[in-house]
Scaffold this motif. Structure first.
Motif, mmCIF file in Angstrom:
data_model
loop_
_atom_site.group_PDB
_atom_site.id
_atom_site.type_symbol
_atom_site.label_atom_id
_atom_site.label_comp_id
_atom_site.label_asym_id
_atom_site.label_seq_id
_atom_site.Cartn_x
_atom_site.Cartn_y
_atom_site.Cartn_z
ATOM 1 N N MET A 46 -2.442 2.754 -15.558
ATOM 2 C CA MET A 46 -1.410 3.482 -14.827
ATOM 3 C C MET A 46 -1.795 4.945 -14.747
ATOM 4 O O MET A 46 -2.509 5.469 -15.621
ATOM 5 N N ALA A 47 -1.346 5.605 -13.683
ATOM 6 C CA ALA A 47 -1.582 7.033 -13.535
ATOM 7 C C ALA A 47 -0.718 7.801 -14.524
ATOM 8 O O ALA A 47 0.432 7.435 -14.786
ATOM 9 N N LEU A 48 -1.278 8.884 -15.076
ATOM 10 C CA LEU A 48 -0.554 9.747 -16.009
ATOM 11 C C LEU A 48 -0.108 11.020 -15.301
ATOM 12 O O LEU A 48 -0.554 11.331 -14.187
ATOM 13 N N ASP A 49 0.742 11.778 -15.964
ATOM 14 C CA ASP A 49 1.340 12.954 -15.324
ATOM 15 C C ASP A 49 0.342 14.087 -15.106
ATOM 16 O O ASP A 49 0.589 14.978 -14.283
ATOM 17 N N ASP A 50 -0.773 14.076 -15.823
ATOM 18 C CA ASP A 50 -1.751 15.164 -15.683
ATOM 19 C C ASP A 50 -2.807 14.871 -14.617
ATOM 20 O O ASP A 50 -3.790 15.607 -14.484
ATOM 21 N N GLY A 51 -2.641 13.796 -13.865
ATOM 22 C CA GLY A 51 -3.588 13.463 -12.814
ATOM 23 C C GLY A 51 -4.679 12.505 -13.238
ATOM 24 O O GLY A 51 -5.446 12.026 -12.395
ATOM 25 N N THR A 52 -4.783 12.219 -14.518
ATOM 26 C CA THR A 52 -5.745 11.221 -14.982
ATOM 27 C C THR A 52 -5.101 9.838 -14.928
ATOM 28 O O THR A 52 -3.910 9.685 -14.645
ATOM 29 N N THR A 53 -5.899 8.820 -15.216
ATOM 30 C CA THR A 53 -5.409 7.442 -15.247
ATOM 31 C C THR A 53 -5.772 6.823 -16.584
ATOM 32 O O THR A 53 -6.902 6.973 -17.062
ATOM 33 N N LEU A 54 -4.819 6.157 -17.189
ATOM 34 C CA LEU A 54 -5.068 5.425 -18.428
ATOM 35 C C LEU A 54 -5.546 4.023 -18.096
ATOM 36 O O LEU A 54 -4.894 3.298 -17.336
ATOM 37 N N LEU A 55 -6.697 3.644 -18.652
ATOM 38 C CA LEU A 55 -7.190 2.272 -18.578
ATOM 39 C C LEU A 55 -7.327 1.745 -20.000
ATOM 40 O O LEU A 55 -7.847 2.450 -20.874
ATOM 41 N N GLU A 56 -6.881 0.515 -20.213
ATOM 42 C CA GLU A 56 -7.010 -0.091 -21.533
ATOM 43 C C GLU A 56 -7.561 -1.504 -21.416
ATOM 44 O O GLU A 56 -7.072 -2.305 -20.601
ATOM 45 N N ALA A 57 -8.577 -1.797 -22.213
ATOM 46 C CA ALA A 57 -9.042 -3.171 -22.390
ATOM 47 C C ALA A 57 -8.209 -3.772 -23.508
ATOM 48 O O ALA A 57 -8.233 -3.271 -24.637
ATOM 49 N N THR A 58 -7.469 -4.829 -23.198
ATOM 50 C CA THR A 58 -6.447 -5.332 -24.115
ATOM 51 C C THR A 58 -6.664 -6.795 -24.446
ATOM 52 O O THR A 58 -6.793 -7.641 -23.554
ATOM 53 N N SER A 59 -6.670 -7.095 -25.737
ATOM 54 C CA SER A 59 -6.596 -8.468 -26.225
ATOM 55 C C SER A 59 -5.121 -8.746 -26.500
ATOM 56 O O SER A 59 -4.524 -8.131 -27.381
ATOM 57 N N LEU A 60 -4.535 -9.639 -25.722
ATOM 58 C CA LEU A 60 -3.101 -9.870 -25.828
ATOM 59 C C LEU A 60 -2.712 -10.394 -27.196
ATOM 60 O O LEU A 60 -1.710 -9.967 -27.784
ATOM 61 N N ALA A 61 -3.479 -11.352 -27.719
ATOM 62 C CA ALA A 61 -3.173 -11.929 -29.032
ATOM 63 C C ALA A 61 -4.412 -12.642 -29.548
ATOM 64 O O ALA A 61 -5.043 -13.402 -28.811
ATOM 65 N N ALA A 62 -4.758 -12.391 -30.788
ATOM 66 C CA ALA A 62 -5.913 -13.066 -31.386
ATOM 67 C C ALA A 62 -5.746 -13.102 -32.900
ATOM 68 O O ALA A 62 -5.212 -12.169 -33.510
ATOM 69 N N ARG A 63 -6.216 -14.179 -33.484
ATOM 70 C CA ARG A 63 -6.227 -14.339 -34.944
ATOM 71 C C ARG A 63 -7.577 -14.927 -35.327
ATOM 72 O O ARG A 63 -7.865 -16.073 -34.978
ATOM 73 N N PRO A 64 -8.465 -14.219 -36.000
ATOM 74 C CA PRO A 64 -8.313 -12.824 -36.406
ATOM 75 C C PRO A 64 -8.345 -11.896 -35.193
ATOM 76 O O PRO A 64 -8.801 -12.286 -34.112
ATOM 77 N N PRO A 65 -7.885 -10.660 -35.350
ATOM 78 C CA PRO A 65 -7.847 -9.739 -34.214
ATOM 79 C C PRO A 65 -9.238 -9.462 -33.655
ATOM 80 O O PRO A 65 -10.238 -9.483 -34.383
ATOM 81 N N VAL A 66 -9.294 -9.222 -32.348
ATOM 82 C CA VAL A 66 -10.553 -8.834 -31.705
ATOM 83 C C VAL A 66 -10.940 -7.434 -32.195
ATOM 84 O O VAL A 66 -10.103 -6.541 -32.295
ATOM 85 N N ALA A 67 -12.214 -7.258 -32.502
ATOM 86 C CA ALA A 67 -12.677 -5.955 -33.002
ATOM 87 C C ALA A 67 -12.543 -4.894 -31.917
ATOM 88 O O ALA A 67 -12.891 -5.125 -30.749
#
Length: 416
Positions: A218-239
């Motif tokens: 999503m776009a942020l207020d300062d003109g940059t954009t946040l991108l996230e690589a997301t593991s929704l759910a994992a056991r054990p957690p993704v590193a």
């Protein structure tokens, strides 16, 4: 007694007031859940103190649905949102992508303005006479005087009720994400003026077996954009380094530039309720959505409900039952079953699952994504997903659900 020399006034030291040590409510923790309860209690005239290691605005990115932001604004502002600046930023278009294509799911998204909400809650707390203390909570116990918080330095704070908002435990299943603020041409990644809720295709690599992960942005207020690589759910957690590397490859391929420090996310999805003599709220009460990791909107809305119960004289046991009653536990149990299903899916199966999930009527998937939904609504959404899946995916879902239920069922007596 010696006379006072001419021209001088006898000095009378100001009386020393001992620091207060007893309140109506002691709140341990200054996250969204803790501050929302504290501010609501202070606004109702109760004596409140919040104790936490620090009182800085929360650093995490908190997302929610736009209608949830409206509800939060109405709760915290006492009416329609009219505050300037607003409590969050709205994104009217919300996109989900899978390998089958892109879908505007028709429900606006929002990002909380943490500094604004944090400042508002502290202002409400102090306007009502509430206090803050800095320190780390070592223990909470009950004694004859009330519920007692003991700090790491030995200081004790006593209240009629302690609200425990210190968060949940580590959990064996987690949501993990690595985020970067970027600049450059985001066309084809994040919708202009909108939010990318999930892109299950962007981080996949042909011929490479990897844990399921999606791109969020999503776009942020300062003109940059946040991108996230997301593991929704994992056991054990993704590193986290694995998610970092996948995101950095995408950023490089898209010709984007990283401009700020990364955001690291780790959200326990199956943490036990915090064992405490006080009243756990928010994540400490196990109220993180077991399949999505969302909790902030519910935490911010719940402050008034808890405060009203305390004002009416409810004891800790009664308030605990209000926060996490039988209906809530049943909903969480079903959502936990949904989490266990997600944990078993590979990349292709996860992609198929969300193609199906967001093809349901909005009322069905909205109910599933709300931790406060009735158990019947959540069960109905789960059944609709199962029926809509292709046969192979349906078999995987059903077999996983059956195994999960059997593992959770205590063994009965052996009869010979």
């Amino acid at each position: 007694m010696c006379p006072v020399p001419p021209g001088r006034v006898a000095a009378h030291p100001d009386p020393v007031t001992a620091p207060r040590s007893h309140w109506d409510v002691v709140v341990a923790g200054a996250g969204p859940a803790g501050l929302s309860v504290a501010a609501a209690c202070a606004a109702r005239g109760m004596g409140v103190v919040v104790v936490a290691p620090h009182l800085r605005p929360w650093p995490q990115t908190y997302g929610m649905w736009a209608d949830e932001l409206d509800a939060v604004s109405a709760t915290l502002l006492g009416g329609p949102a009219s505050r300037t600046p607003p409590l969050g930023r709205r994104y009217p278009v919300t996109v989900v992508r899978t390998t089958a294509g892109e879908r505007d799911i028709g429900r606006g998204y929002a990002r909380l303005h943490n500094d604004v909400v944090h400042g508002l809650l502290l202002d409400q707390l102090r306007a009502g006479g509430g206090e803050t203390r800095r320190g780390s909570v070592a223990a909470v116990h009950q004694d004859a005087a009330g519920q007692v918080v003991t700090l790491a330095d030995g200081t004790t704070l006593t209240g009629r009720t302690v609200v425990d908002a210190r968060g949940g435990g580590p959990g064996s299943a987690q949501q993990r994400a690595w985020g970067e603020q970027v600049t450059g041409d985001l066309a084809g990644l994040v919708p202009d003026g909108g939010a990318l809720l999930m892109d299950w295709a962007a981080l996949r690599e042909d011929g490479v077996a990897q844990p399921p992960a999606f791109l969020y942005g999503m776009a942020l207020d300062d003109g940059t954009t946040l991108l996230e690589a997301t593991s929704l759910a994992a056991r054990p957690p993704v590193a986290l380094p694995h998610l970092r590397d996948r995101l950095h490859r995408l950023v490089a391929d898209a010709g984007l530039r990283i401009v700020d420090r990364p955001e690291r996310v780790a959200i326990p999805l199956d943490a036990a309720v915090r064992r405490s003599a006080g009243v756990p709220v928010g994540a400490a009460a196990g109220l993180v959505h077991p399949a999505t990791g969302y909790s902030v909107a519910a935490s911010l809305r719940a402050g008034g409900t808890v405060a009203d119960a305390l004002l009416a004289g409810a004891d800790a046991a009664a308030v605990r039952a209000l926060v996490r009653g039988a209906r809530q536990r049943a909903s969480l149990g079903l959502l936990g079953l949904g989490r266990e299903v997600l944990l078993e899916l590979d990349e292709a199966e996860t992609d198929t699952f969300f193609q199906t999930f967001f093809s349901l009527p909005e009322s069905a998937w909205v109910a599933y994504l709300d931790v406060g939904s009735a158990p019947t609504s959540i069960a109905a959404a789960m059944l609709r997903v199962a029926r809509a899946l292709p046969p192979a995916a349906r078999r995987t879902l059903v077999s996983t659900a059956v195994r999960t239920v059997l593992r959770a069922t205590p063994a009965g007596p052996v009869r010979g």
